[in-house]
Design a protein around this motif. Sequence first.
Motif, mmCIF file in Angstrom:
data_model
loop_
_atom_site.group_PDB
_atom_site.id
_atom_site.type_symbol
_atom_site.label_atom_id
_atom_site.label_comp_id
_atom_site.label_asym_id
_atom_site.label_seq_id
_atom_site.Cartn_x
_atom_site.Cartn_y
_atom_site.Cartn_z
ATOM 1 N N GLU A 5 -28.141 13.423 -18.901
ATOM 2 C CA GLU A 5 -27.714 12.763 -17.662
ATOM 3 C C GLU A 5 -28.962 12.463 -16.828
ATOM 4 N N ARG A 6 -29.067 11.216 -16.386
ATOM 5 C CA ARG A 6 -30.291 10.854 -15.655
ATOM 6 C C ARG A 6 -30.317 11.420 -14.237
ATOM 7 N N ALA A 7 -29.145 11.683 -13.645
ATOM 8 C CA ALA A 7 -29.125 12.209 -12.272
ATOM 9 C C ALA A 7 -29.784 13.584 -12.250
ATOM 10 N N GLY A 16 -11.384 9.063 -3.635
ATOM 11 C CA GLY A 16 -10.261 9.538 -4.435
ATOM 12 C C GLY A 16 -10.231 8.816 -5.773
ATOM 13 N N ILE A 17 -9.395 9.327 -6.667
ATOM 14 C CA ILE A 17 -9.231 8.669 -7.966
ATOM 15 C C ILE A 17 -7.802 8.891 -8.449
ATOM 16 N N SER A 18 -7.222 7.847 -9.034
ATOM 17 C CA SER A 18 -5.861 7.993 -9.565
ATOM 18 C C SER A 18 -5.947 8.378 -11.027
ATOM 19 N N ILE A 19 -5.185 9.393 -11.384
ATOM 20 C CA ILE A 19 -5.146 9.797 -12.795
ATOM 21 C C ILE A 19 -3.725 9.561 -13.295
ATOM 22 N N LYS A 97 -33.491 10.475 -18.364
ATOM 23 C CA LYS A 97 -33.059 9.081 -18.457
ATOM 24 C C LYS A 97 -33.334 8.571 -19.874
ATOM 25 N N VAL A 98 -32.273 8.122 -20.536
ATOM 26 C CA VAL A 98 -32.433 7.605 -21.897
ATOM 27 C C VAL A 98 -32.812 6.120 -21.792
ATOM 28 N N GLY A 99 -34.002 5.791 -22.285
ATOM 29 C CA GLY A 99 -34.474 4.409 -22.180
ATOM 30 C C GLY A 99 -34.011 3.556 -23.342
ATOM 31 N N ALA A 118 -21.994 6.975 -23.216
ATOM 32 C CA ALA A 118 -21.042 6.890 -22.100
ATOM 33 C C ALA A 118 -21.874 6.693 -20.837
ATOM 34 N N ASP A 119 -22.729 5.674 -20.870
ATOM 35 C CA ASP A 119 -23.701 5.502 -19.789
ATOM 36 C C ASP A 119 -23.321 4.395 -18.814
ATOM 37 N N GLY A 120 -22.012 4.166 -18.686
ATOM 38 C CA GLY A 120 -21.533 3.361 -17.559
ATOM 39 C C GLY A 120 -21.654 1.859 -17.738
ATOM 40 N N THR A 141 -16.268 -6.834 -2.764
ATOM 41 C CA THR A 141 -16.898 -5.522 -2.616
ATOM 42 C C THR A 141 -15.818 -4.520 -2.208
ATOM 43 N N ALA A 142 -16.043 -3.237 -2.491
ATOM 44 C CA ALA A 142 -15.034 -2.221 -2.126
ATOM 45 C C ALA A 142 -15.643 -1.172 -1.208
ATOM 46 N N TYR A 143 -14.931 -0.910 -0.127
ATOM 47 C CA TYR A 143 -15.252 0.221 0.750
ATOM 48 C C TYR A 143 -14.237 1.308 0.410
ATOM 49 N N ARG A 144 -14.684 2.559 0.377
ATOM 50 C CA ARG A 144 -13.770 3.657 0.097
ATOM 51 C C ARG A 144 -13.990 4.805 1.070
ATOM 52 N N GLY A 145 -12.907 5.472 1.448
ATOM 53 C CA GLY A 145 -13.036 6.618 2.349
ATOM 54 C C GLY A 145 -11.938 7.634 2.076
ATOM 55 N N GLY A 247 -15.926 4.612 -22.548
ATOM 56 C CA GLY A 247 -15.788 4.468 -21.092
ATOM 57 C C GLY A 247 -16.301 3.118 -20.626
ATOM 58 N N ASP A 248 -16.849 3.093 -19.403
ATOM 59 C CA ASP A 248 -17.317 1.824 -18.831
ATOM 60 C C ASP A 248 -18.378 1.155 -19.704
ATOM 61 N N ALA A 249 -19.141 1.919 -20.435
ATOM 62 C CA ALA A 249 -20.152 1.320 -21.312
ATOM 63 C C ALA A 249 -19.484 0.367 -22.298
ATOM 64 N N LEU A 257 -6.288 -1.809 -11.230
ATOM 65 C CA LEU A 257 -5.161 -1.032 -11.748
ATOM 66 C C LEU A 257 -5.466 0.466 -11.685
ATOM 67 N N GLY A 258 -6.652 0.814 -11.155
ATOM 68 C CA GLY A 258 -7.008 2.235 -10.982
ATOM 69 C C GLY A 258 -6.982 3.006 -12.294
ATOM 70 N N GLN A 259 -7.549 2.417 -13.359
ATOM 71 C CA GLN A 259 -7.410 3.087 -14.652
ATOM 72 C C GLN A 259 -8.694 3.195 -15.461
ATOM 73 N N ALA A 261 -11.396 5.183 -15.309
ATOM 74 C CA ALA A 261 -11.759 6.544 -15.722
ATOM 75 C C ALA A 261 -10.691 7.115 -16.655
ATOM 76 N N CYS A 262 -9.419 6.749 -16.393
ATOM 77 C CA CYS A 262 -8.336 7.210 -17.290
ATOM 78 C C CYS A 262 -8.584 6.679 -18.696
ATOM 79 N N ALA A 263 -9.026 5.413 -18.767
ATOM 80 C CA ALA A 263 -9.291 4.830 -20.083
ATOM 81 C C ALA A 263 -10.439 5.578 -20.764
ATOM 82 N N ALA A 264 -11.440 6.003 -19.980
ATOM 83 C CA ALA A 264 -12.555 6.768 -20.569
ATOM 84 C C ALA A 264 -12.061 8.119 -21.099
ATOM 85 N N ILE A 265 -11.149 8.739 -20.345
ATOM 86 C CA ILE A 265 -10.595 10.040 -20.779
ATOM 87 C C ILE A 265 -9.797 9.842 -22.080
HETATM 88 C C1 LIG Z 1 -14.018 1.197 -6.281
HETATM 89 C C2 LIG Z 1 -13.610 1.861 -7.566
HETATM 90 C C3 LIG Z 1 -12.427 2.574 -7.632
HETATM 91 C C4 LIG Z 1 -12.014 3.144 -8.833
HETATM 92 N N1 LIG Z 1 -10.847 3.855 -8.878
HETATM 93 C C5 LIG Z 1 -10.427 4.382 -10.044
HETATM 94 C C6 LIG Z 1 -9.199 5.118 -10.105
HETATM 95 O O1 LIG Z 1 -8.519 5.313 -9.093
HETATM 96 N N2 LIG Z 1 -8.795 5.607 -11.329
HETATM 97 C C7 LIG Z 1 -9.534 5.432 -12.462
HETATM 98 O O2 LIG Z 1 -9.124 5.901 -13.531
HETATM 99 N N3 LIG Z 1 -10.722 4.762 -12.424
HETATM 100 C C8 LIG Z 1 -11.178 4.240 -11.254
HETATM 101 N N4 LIG Z 1 -12.367 3.576 -11.207
HETATM 102 C C9 LIG Z 1 -13.156 3.400 -12.442
HETATM 103 C C10 LIG Z 1 -14.002 4.631 -12.772
HETATM 104 O O3 LIG Z 1 -14.786 5.016 -11.672
HETATM 105 C C11 LIG Z 1 -14.890 4.318 -13.957
HETATM 106 O O4 LIG Z 1 -14.140 3.672 -14.961
HETATM 107 C C12 LIG Z 1 -15.462 5.608 -14.522
HETATM 108 O O5 LIG Z 1 -16.328 6.198 -13.593
HETATM 109 C C13 LIG Z 1 -16.209 5.329 -15.823
HETATM 110 O O6 LIG Z 1 -16.724 6.528 -16.305
HETATM 111 P P1 LIG Z 1 -17.943 6.521 -17.315
HETATM 112 O O7 LIG Z 1 -18.220 7.961 -17.577
HETATM 113 O O8 LIG Z 1 -17.660 5.615 -18.440
HETATM 114 O O9 LIG Z 1 -19.160 5.860 -16.517
HETATM 115 P P2 LIG Z 1 -19.884 6.379 -15.189
HETATM 116 O O10 LIG Z 1 -18.924 7.065 -14.294
HETATM 117 O O11 LIG Z 1 -20.643 5.217 -14.665
HETATM 118 O O12 LIG Z 1 -20.901 7.474 -15.727
HETATM 119 C C14 LIG Z 1 -22.050 7.107 -16.464
HETATM 120 C C15 LIG Z 1 -23.053 8.248 -16.369
HETATM 121 O O13 LIG Z 1 -24.160 7.956 -17.198
HETATM 122 C C16 LIG Z 1 -25.369 8.220 -16.496
HETATM 123 N N5 LIG Z 1 -26.379 7.308 -17.042
HETATM 124 C C17 LIG Z 1 -26.391 5.958 -16.968
HETATM 125 N N6 LIG Z 1 -27.449 5.456 -17.606
HETATM 126 C C18 LIG Z 1 -28.132 6.518 -18.097
HETATM 127 C C19 LIG Z 1 -29.316 6.626 -18.867
HETATM 128 N N7 LIG Z 1 -30.022 5.559 -19.235
HETATM 129 N N8 LIG Z 1 -29.748 7.876 -19.213
HETATM 130 C C20 LIG Z 1 -29.040 8.980 -18.836
HETATM 131 N N9 LIG Z 1 -27.904 8.924 -18.107
HETATM 132 C C21 LIG Z 1 -27.450 7.700 -17.749
HETATM 133 C C22 LIG Z 1 -25.025 7.923 -15.040
HETATM 134 O O14 LIG Z 1 -25.911 8.580 -14.151
HETATM 135 C C23 LIG Z 1 -23.602 8.446 -14.948
HETATM 136 O O15 LIG Z 1 -23.558 9.820 -14.638
HETATM 137 C C24 LIG Z 1 -12.810 3.007 -10.004
HETATM 138 C C25 LIG Z 1 -14.014 2.304 -9.936
HETATM 139 C C26 LIG Z 1 -14.424 1.743 -8.730
HETATM 140 C C27 LIG Z 1 -15.727 0.985 -8.695
#
Ligand SMILES: Cc1cc2nc3c(=O)[nH]c(=O)nc-3n(C[C@H](O)[C@H](O)[C@H](O)COP(=O)(O)OP(=O)(O)OC[C@H]3O[C@@H](n4cnc5c(N)ncnc54)[C@H](O)[C@@H]3O)c2cc1C
Length: 337
Positions: A5-7, A16-19, A97-99, A118-120, A141-145, A247-249, A257-259, A261-265
């Motif tokens: 994890e690069r963080a 919040g997040i919907s599951i 950080k994986v380059g 699973a790097d987003g 753009t999205a604001y969240r609170g 996941g997002d990658a 549709l708030g899904q 992260a659910c799709a990643a799970i």
């Molecule tokens: C506004 C908003 C609202 C959302 N609401 C919902 C919701 O209600 N329900 C829902 O299911 N989903 C929701 N999502 C979607 C959800 O946030 C994402 O689908 C989810 O976070 C994807 O997870 P991930 O692990 O695939 O990627 P990420 O969460 O992006 O995680 C990727 C990880 O990889 C690390 N990384 C990246 N590149 C590198 C690298 N080169 N080397 C090492 N580490 C690296 C990052 O630091 C990070 O920790 C929402 C998204 C947004 C933007």
Amino acid sequence: MTVLERAPELGEVGAGISIWPRAWRILGDLGVADRLADGVRPAIQAGLRRPDGRWLAKVGPGAADRIPVMVHRARLHEALVDALVARDGVEVRTGVKVGGLADLDTLPGEPADLVVAADGIRSTIRHELHQRDDVRYAGYTAYRGVTAEPVPGEASTTGGETWGSGLRFGWAPLVDGRTYWFVSANRPAGEVGGDHHADVTALVGDWHDPIPQLLAATPPSAVIRGDISDLRLPLKRFDHGRVVLLGDAAHATTPNLGQGACAAIEDAAVLAAQLDGHARIADALVAYDRIRRPATQRLVRASRLVGALGQVENGALLKARDAGLAGLGAVAGLLSR
Ligand SMILES: Cc1cc2nc3c(=O)[nH]c(=O)nc-3n(C[C@H](O)[C@H](O)[C@H](O)COP(=O)(O)OP(=O)(O)OC[C@H]3O[C@@H](n4cnc5c(N)ncnc54)[C@H](O)[C@@H]3O)c2cc1C
């Protein structure tokens, strides 16, 4: 298993997040769900409204097996770390950080049999494998609170979305009693800075109750903002030899549709099952691709469509949209999905 994890440390953003039920069941099997909620979920009247409060469509209170559990992201993250990382003796290396794939061969120890990327949304590994710049800004753009404390009244007994012109407000009570809300607004990409709380107050502060109460109950420092993007084109495959995208990658979607992260799970659960069920890792990855690619790419398309409808700003189109929605009983189905 090693997680890179690069963080500098593990953590999550304040929103919040919907599951949804399928992902919730997976978290249940992993012993994570119990750490998040005691099984009691608020029965809320949800639906779609106009900024003056008139309902376009009402949904619910829904059956528990059809509505999402709303949790704070930080709690979900903590519960995952407690239940999985600690228990299974997974090694987590932060600040790495994986380059590119070549970096993985320079790590100490045996080369990995399997690399799960699973790097987003801006995945380095996807970029290396597919060689294209494929992230699309959605135009909003999205604001969240999250409120500091539970807000009594409508804020904790209702939820849903309110659609205006190029502008949406959504809210839902979290299982801990606080309320999560978001605003999505048509904007050019990449605007930064500013006072997010003041921005949302200017945008929706005079919309119907409980919107003003929710904004008032949210500390300005608790409002975050991020532009919304997804993958421009669906990938042709998620598996590449010993490397697999997850996941997002693999399938970053707009959050309409708030899904995501659910799709990643769900990806992770299917991948684990296929690895259990196949003698060869490569065969398991092919099976994972066959199961998850169509389902997740449908999600991306559907979410993009909902976003396009929700962010309509043109006067004539807006009237047609609202009239269509009001007359469309199917909205109930759409929202409950
Ligand atoms: C506004 C908003 C609202 C959302 N609401 C919902 C919701 O209600 N329900 C829902 O299911 N989903 C929701 N999502 C979607 C959800 O946030 C994402 O689908 C989810 O976070 C994807 O997870 P991930 O692990 O695939 O990627 P990420 O969460 O992006 O995680 C990727 C990880 O990889 C690390 N990384 C990246 N590149 C590198 C690298 N080169 N080397 C090492 N580490 C690296 C990052 O630091 C990070 O920790 C929402 C998204 C947004 C933007």
